[in-house]
Design a protein around this motif. Structure first.
Motif, PDB file in Angstrom:
ATOM      1  N   LEU A   3       0.500  -1.379   0.230  1.00 22.79           N
ATOM      2  CA  LEU A   3       0.174   0.009   0.036  1.00 22.79           C
ATOM      3  C   LEU A   3       0.839   1.337  -0.332  1.00 22.79           C
ATOM      4  CD1 LEU A   3      -2.430  -0.802   2.702  1.00 22.79           C
ATOM      5  CD2 LEU A   3      -2.359  -1.386   0.871  1.00 22.79           C
ATOM      6  N   GLN A   4       0.288   2.250  -0.643  1.00 24.66           N
ATOM      7  CA  GLN A   4       1.136   3.889  -0.904  1.00 24.66           C
ATOM      8  C   GLN A   4      -0.057   4.741  -0.589  1.00 24.66           C
ATOM      9  OE1 GLN A   4       4.528   3.662  -1.357  1.00 24.66           O
ATOM     10  NE2 GLN A   4       3.888   5.817  -0.522  1.00 24.66           N
ATOM     11  N   ALA A   5       0.592   5.483   0.041  1.00 24.67           N
ATOM     12  CA  ALA A   5      -0.651   6.677   0.639  1.00 24.67           C
ATOM     13  C   ALA A   5      -0.159   7.697   0.320  1.00 24.67           C
ATOM     14  CB  ALA A   5      -0.800   6.520   2.069  1.00 24.67           C
ATOM     15  N   TYR A  93      -1.335  10.795   8.874  1.00 24.85           N
ATOM     16  CA  TYR A  93      -2.535   8.883   7.776  1.00 24.85           C
ATOM     17  C   TYR A  93      -1.579   7.948   7.204  1.00 24.85           C
ATOM     18  CZ  TYR A  93      -5.818  12.926   9.070  1.00 24.85           C
ATOM     19  OH  TYR A  93      -6.606  13.761  10.084  1.00 24.85           O
ATOM     20  N   SER A  94      -2.096   6.847   7.709  1.00 23.53           N
ATOM     21  CA  SER A  94      -1.972   5.633   6.952  1.00 23.53           C
ATOM     22  C   SER A  94      -3.517   5.003   6.426  1.00 23.53           C
ATOM     23  CB  SER A  94      -0.958   4.577   8.354  1.00 23.53           C
ATOM     24  OG  SER A  94      -0.023   5.108   8.385  1.00 23.53           O
ATOM     25  N   CYS A  95      -3.276   4.246   5.221  1.00 20.54           N
ATOM     26  CA  CYS A  95      -4.119   3.442   4.728  1.00 20.54           C
ATOM     27  C   CYS A  95      -3.861   1.861   5.460  1.00 20.54           C
ATOM     28  CB  CYS A  95      -3.935   3.329   3.702  1.00 20.54           C
ATOM     29  SG  CYS A  95      -3.135   3.067   2.905  1.00 20.54           S
ATOM     30  N   ALA A  96      -4.495   1.177   5.574  1.00 18.31           N
ATOM     31  CA  ALA A  96      -4.413  -0.262   6.001  1.00 18.31           C
ATOM     32  C   ALA A  96      -4.646  -1.300   4.838  1.00 18.31           C
ATOM     33  CB  ALA A  96      -4.849  -0.234   7.372  1.00 18.31           C
ATOM     34  N   ALA A  97      -5.442  -2.876   5.143  1.00 19.31           N
ATOM     35  CA  ALA A  97      -5.873  -3.229   4.760  1.00 19.31           C
ATOM     36  C   ALA A  97      -5.871  -5.146   5.132  1.00 19.31           C
ATOM     37  CB  ALA A  97      -5.701  -3.305   3.358  1.00 19.31           C
ATOM     38  N   GLY A 117       0.497   0.858   4.526  1.00 18.70           N
ATOM     39  CA  GLY A 117       1.067   1.479   4.210  1.00 18.70           C
ATOM     40  C   GLY A 117       2.042   2.668   4.695  1.00 18.70           C
ATOM     41  N   GLN A 118       2.983   3.688   4.340  1.00 16.61           N
ATOM     42  CA  GLN A 118       3.505   4.414   4.544  1.00 16.61           C
ATOM     43  C   GLN A 118       2.323   5.277   4.720  1.00 16.61           C
ATOM     44  OE1 GLN A 118       7.767   4.996   2.445  1.00 16.61           O
ATOM     45  NE2 GLN A 118       8.577   3.941   4.010  1.00 16.61           N
ATOM     46  N   GLY A 119       2.909   5.907   5.951  1.00 15.68           N
ATOM     47  CA  GLY A 119       1.918   7.485   6.172  1.00 15.68           C
ATOM     48  C   GLY A 119       2.545   8.902   5.580  1.00 15.68           C
ATOM     49  N   THR A 120       0.893   9.611   5.279  1.00 16.38           N
ATOM     50  CA  THR A 120       1.644  11.338   4.761  1.00 16.38           C
ATOM     51  C   THR A 120       1.255  11.619   5.830  1.00 16.38           C
ATOM     52  OG1 THR A 120       0.686  12.123   2.783  1.00 16.38           O
ATOM     53  CG2 THR A 120      -0.938  10.690   3.867  1.00 16.38           C
TER      54      THR A 120
END
Length: 126
Positions: A3-5, A93-97, A117-120
């Protein structure tokens, strides 16, 4: 799943931002996807999620009516549209699945998500 945020930045209170979470290795229609945020020194906080089984969206109370999570299957990307931003929204903010379809009371638990994913960074100035 990787994942890439992206999409974070520095904005003023009241502005909008749209975060993107691009996935590779698995399509978003087969996984539950969530957004979390974290401030240094504080626990990770659930923000929003789309559940795999029924595509239902969930939000933490503090962002309801301001944030919208959505997905573009063709682009295999999940978005977090953030409107009316407040200084209190400042965080990484990070996304996760994950492959689970958590019950409502568990959708906000980081343990329900297998991939991160890494955060933004999102910074909202007053």
């Amino acid at each position: 799943v990787q994942l890439q945020a992206s999409g974070g930045g520095l904005v003023q209170a009241g502005d909008s931002l749209r975060l993107s979470c691009a996935a590779s290795g698995r399509t978003f229609d087969t996984i539950t996807v969530g957004w979390f945020r974290q401030v240094v020194g504080k626990d990770r906080e659930f923000v929003a999620a789309i559940r795999r089984s029924d595509r239902r969206s969930f939000y933490t109370d503090s962002v309801k009516g301001r944030f919208t999570i959505s997905r573009d299957i063709a682009k295999n990307t999940v978005y977090l549209q953030m409107n009316s931003l407040k200084p209190g929204d400042t965080a990484v903010y990070s996304c996760a699945a994950g492959t689970r379809s958590p019950i409502v009371s568990a959708i906000n638990l980081p343990s329900m998500y297998d991939y991160w994913g890494q955060g933004t960074q999102v910074t909202v100035s007053s």
